[in-house]
Every structure is written in C-alpha cells, then in structure tokens.
Scaffold this motif. Structure first.
Motif, short mmCIF file in Angstrom:
data_model
loop_
_atom_site.label_atom_id
_atom_site.label_comp_id
_atom_site.label_asym_id
_atom_site.label_seq_id
_atom_site.Cartn_x
_atom_site.Cartn_y
_atom_site.Cartn_z
N ALA B 4 0.84 -1.20 0.00
CA ALA B 4 0.00 0.00 0.00
C ALA B 4 0.87 1.25 0.00
CB ALA B 4 -0.92 -0.01 1.22
N SER B 8 0.73 3.87 -3.11
CA SER B 8 0.28 5.25 -2.95
C SER B 8 1.41 6.23 -3.18
CB SER B 8 -0.39 5.46 -1.58
OG SER B 8 0.24 4.72 -0.60
N SER B 38 -3.12 10.87 -2.02
CA SER B 38 -2.24 9.70 -1.98
C SER B 38 -1.16 9.87 -0.92
CB SER B 38 -1.65 9.40 -3.35
OG SER B 38 -1.17 10.56 -3.94
N MET B 41 -2.70 8.66 2.03
CA MET B 41 -2.67 7.19 2.03
C MET B 41 -1.32 6.68 2.49
SD MET B 41 -5.50 6.06 1.28
CE MET B 41 -6.77 7.26 1.37
N GLY B 52 -2.91 11.22 8.44
CA GLY B 52 -3.52 11.03 7.13
C GLY B 52 -4.87 11.71 7.03
#
Lengths: 326, 176
Positions: B4, B8, B38, B41, B52
């Motif tokens: 992830a 991102s 992003s 993220m 975030g």
C-alpha cells in the motif's frame, strides 16, 4: 469451494452487512425524495404527489423510470471528464461516510479509532462535487452556484470540526462506538447543547439543504450547479442530497442522542426512530424557513457559530479538567 | 502495508508530475488533490491514520477548495494553456530538473546506505499519542505556530479593512 471456517463466515457476514447498509442508504435516500414532497404538501396545505398508485405510493417508481429514460445529455461546451466525475463524487463521498456509523452493537462496517475524522474528510471531498459540477458545466448560473458553495464551505467547515471536538473531548475518543458507549448515563445533547446546535447548522450546510441551499437557489440561479445535468447524472446529485440528510441525521443520533441506547425497544428500532425524527426535522426546516442571502449565511457562520463553538470547547475543557482528579 | 505504501507513493509521484506538466490549470489542480490524497494514504500505510485524516481534511478539503475556487473565478482560457505550453519547453525545465535529479540521487544514496532496519514497522500511532507529543515535548513549537497564525490573521484582517476603506466598494450588507 472454500470451507466455511468461522473466519470465512465472519468475512461473509461483514460483507453482507456492508452491502445491506449501502443498498439501504441508497434506497432510503430514494424513498425520501418522495416522502419529502408528500410531507411538504401536507404541511403547506396542498396534496403533493398523490396520483400514481394508492395514495401516491408508486411515485418513486414513476420518477425512477422517468430519470432512466431521459436523454443522458452532456453539453458540448462542458468539460466532459469533470462533468461526468462530479455526480460520482457527490454520491460516493457521502455513501463512504456510512462506513463509520455504528447502527447497533452488532451492525456497522468499520470500527476505526479515527472514525469521526473520516467523516470530516469525506465532507471535505464532497465539496468538489458541487465545485467541479458547477465549473465544468460551462454555464454562468452553475458557476455562481459553485462559487457560493465554496464560500459557504469555507465558512462552515471550520466550526463543524470544532463543534464535534466537545463530544470527542468528553468521550475521550474519535471512535463512534466509544462515543456511544460514553453516553450510557447521559446523552451528549445535554452537556453539549451548544455543540449540538452548531453541528446541526453545519450538517444542514454540508447537505446544501434549505436554508443553506444558496448554491442551488431555484429562484435566482435556476438550480445552480446542476442546471446542465440530466437523466441519472442529475439523479445522483438529487439522491446524493437525501443520502446526505440520512448521513447527517444518523451522525447526530450517534454523537448527541445516544445512538442505539434506549430502554425497552431493541437497539435498531431506537436508532431508526431517532434518525427518522431528525430527518423529519430537516424536511420541516425546508417547509418552514425562508432562504437567507448568502453573505448573511457566511456572517452567521463566522460571527455567531464559530465563537459559540470556541466557548463551548473552552467550557467543556475546563469542566473536564475540574472533574478529573489530579 | 508495504505494498500500500509503495502503491500510494507511486500515485503521489505520478500525480505530482501531472500537476507540473498539465497545461490546463483546473485539471492540474485536480491532480494536486489526487497527489495530496495519496500522500494521506502514505500516512495511513505508515500507521499514522491521524496525520492522514488531517492531511485530507486540511489540505484536500479546505486549502485546495480555495485554490480551485480562485482558479475557477479567473476562468483562464486558451491563452493560459498556450502560456503553460510555452513554459514547458525543455530549455526551461532541463536545468532545474538536472539539479533536482542530482539532489534526488544524493537522497537515494543516503537512504540506501542507511538501509535495513528502516522497513515499515506497522505500529499504530493514535490521535492521543500525537496530542501527548504535541502538547508535551513540542509545546513551545505549537505555541509559536499559534502565534504565527494569529499574526497572519491580524494582518489579513488589516489588509482587508484598508481595501474597503479606500472606497473600492463595500460588500452589500457590510455597512450595517
């Protein structure tokens, strides 16, 4: 074939719950469009839509069919990509916020410890639907609507977050389940009455509902930002507004009215009843209040609501400090 | 979580490149919003969901609304696109890009040399922990930032007041 171990069953149940909540929100939003018109008619001493089916109960079906069969027209002067994207943002950002709402002790999609912040983030993203929809339409009325929406957003978003911080401070968590659990003895609407009042105002502004519907004022802007939209693109803006009402009502119930807590009745019924009362309040407001000019809305946001939330936060903080033994 | 993080991060870099190379101002701003989300993220993947969420609320939700608002109001048409295109000639960006690339190389080398032991730990940083750090060891910095913001607020209000007294026209409803 996957064996039905307890984990797999748990995953399947969670997926099913999420699906039911998603479909439920969309369907209820669609039903609300008709329910509102009936109620408005009732309160304003006229009939409202009562022709299709027994007592107008099939009006929803007729409306949906009509929307689906309209020509899906994109104006040649519009910015195509953004024009298509805006209604999707409008609906998706609001639907995603249902993730964090705990309906009953067993029902709910996500149990995050930043729960409340996720709603604020999605409310922030939701503004782009109006902004981009209004700009990409290439229409002056739509642009003025989008302009009003952004000015309005900047005025209410600040105090919306601050209005919720009193609740967060009292519960000691952003997690909505913990916030509900903290209301076991006393609903937060009493100690946080200022927070409740200001968040109600901000919540109405999030959904662009009357009396904060300056971005789409019919009389002077001819529907504002969604003037160029037709067919289901318009339908998504339209139903998105009602999903927003459901979302803000459910959120207020969770934060200030004790969520599913209540005597005698089962938890889901309590939650549904409280949410229904708030949805009625939203519709009644539209029936009862005139629309103020949008500079008045901004002045109200900055000069009345913002100081109120700051005072509320100050008093809440002082009370918490006094109550906790050092 | 590592996947992830890298995904991102990749989206953030690509979106930021498009911010620079896109000639249409509103579309470029949209890429900037995607880039900010992003980055949020990336924070989530690093186990700092509080940072975030704040990134989305403050940057993507409030500041970028102002940007988009202003650009929409200017309603820049074909002239602006042509100007942007003229600025994107290699002779304009080649020099700075070379220098920045050199700095990137130094950074990458440094990260690589210190490598190992810097993998994503995956521990969760809660809002409470952030608050304790901010109002504990970093209290002075927080107070100074608050002072700076207050000064900016006073300045902005002063500048705004002068403009309306010069007879540039008061907004309707302001003379009550």
């Amino acid at each position: 074939m996957i064996p039905l171990t307890p984990e797999v069953v748990a995953v399947l149940v969670a997926m099913l719950q999420a699906l039911v909540i998603l479909l439920g929100a969309v369907l209820l939003g669609a039903v609300l469009t008709v329910a509102e018109r009936r109620l408005l008619g009732w309160w304003q001493d006229r009939y409202g839509p009562n022709r299709v089916g027994p007592a107008g109960s099939l009006q929803l079906v007729a409306d949906t069919l009509k929307l689906f069969f309209k020509e899906d027209w994109i104006p040649p002067f519009a910015d195509r990509g953004l024009f298509v994207m805006a209604p999707a943002i409008a609906m998706a950002s609001l639907l995603l916020s249902f993730l964090i709402i705990p309906f009953t002790p067993g029902w709910g999609v996500a149990d995050w410890h930043i729960g409340l912040l996720f709603f604020l983030a999605m409310a922030g993203i939701n503004v782009y639907a109006v902004l981009l929809g209004g700009w990409s339409s290439g229409n002056k009325y739509a642009l003025i609507g989008a302009m009003r929406a952004s000015a309005q957003t900047l005025s209410y978003e600040v105090f919306m977050g601050l209005a919720l911080m009193g609740v967060v401070a009292m519960a000691g968590s952003f997690n909505l389940r913990e916030i509900v659990a903290a209301q076991q003895g006393l609903w937060f609407i009493l100690p946080q009455c200022l927070g409740f009042a200001t968040f109600l105002v901000a919540g109405i502004a999030v959904t662009h509902r009357h009396p904060f519907d300056q971005p789409e004022a019919e009389q002077e802007l001819a529907d504002g930002y969604h003037i160029e939209y037709a067919s289901m693109k318009f339908g998504m803006f339209f139903i998105g507004e009602y999903i927003g009402i459901l979302l803000v009502s459910a959120l207020i119930v969770t934060l200030f009215l004790g969520g599913w807590l209540g005597p005698w009745l089962p938890p889901w019924l309590w939650f549904a009843l409280k949410t229904l009362v708030l949805v009625m309040l939203f519709i009644l407001l539209r029936a009862a209040l005139p629309r103020p000019r949008y500079d008045g809305v901004m002045r109200f946001g900055w000069k009345v609501c913002l100081p109120l939330t700051l005072v509320n936060l100050l008093v809440t903080g002082a009370a918490i400090l006094l109550a906790t033994p050092t | 979580m590592e996947l992830a993080f890298y995904l991102s991060g990749l989206v953030a870099i690509l979106a930021t490149l498009r911010v620079i190379t896109h000639t249409h101002p509103v579309h470029a701003l949209l890429y900037l919003i995607v880039s900010l989300i992003s980055v949020a993220m990336v924070f989530f993947a690093l186990g700092a969901p509080f940072a975030g969420a704040l990134e989305i609320i403050v940057y993507a939700g409030a500041i970028m609304v102002l940007f988009v608002f202003v650009v929409m109001m200017l309603n820049l048409g074909g002239a602006a696109v042509a100007q942007e295109r003229a600025w994107l000639r290699p002779s304009t960006w080649l020099g700075p890009a070379l220098l920045a690339g050199l700095l990137l190389g130094v950074l990458a080398f440094d990260l690589w040399r210190g490598g190992g032991g810097r993998a994503i730990a995956g521990e969760l940083l809660t809002a409470k922990a952030v608050g304790m750090t901010l109002f504990g060891p970093w209290l002075i910095a927080v107070e100074l930032a608050a002072l700076l913001l207050l000064a900016a607020l006073v300045t902005a209000s002063h500048v705004g007041r002068l403009a309306s007294r010069d007879g540039a026209g008061t907004a309707p409803g302001e003379e009550r």
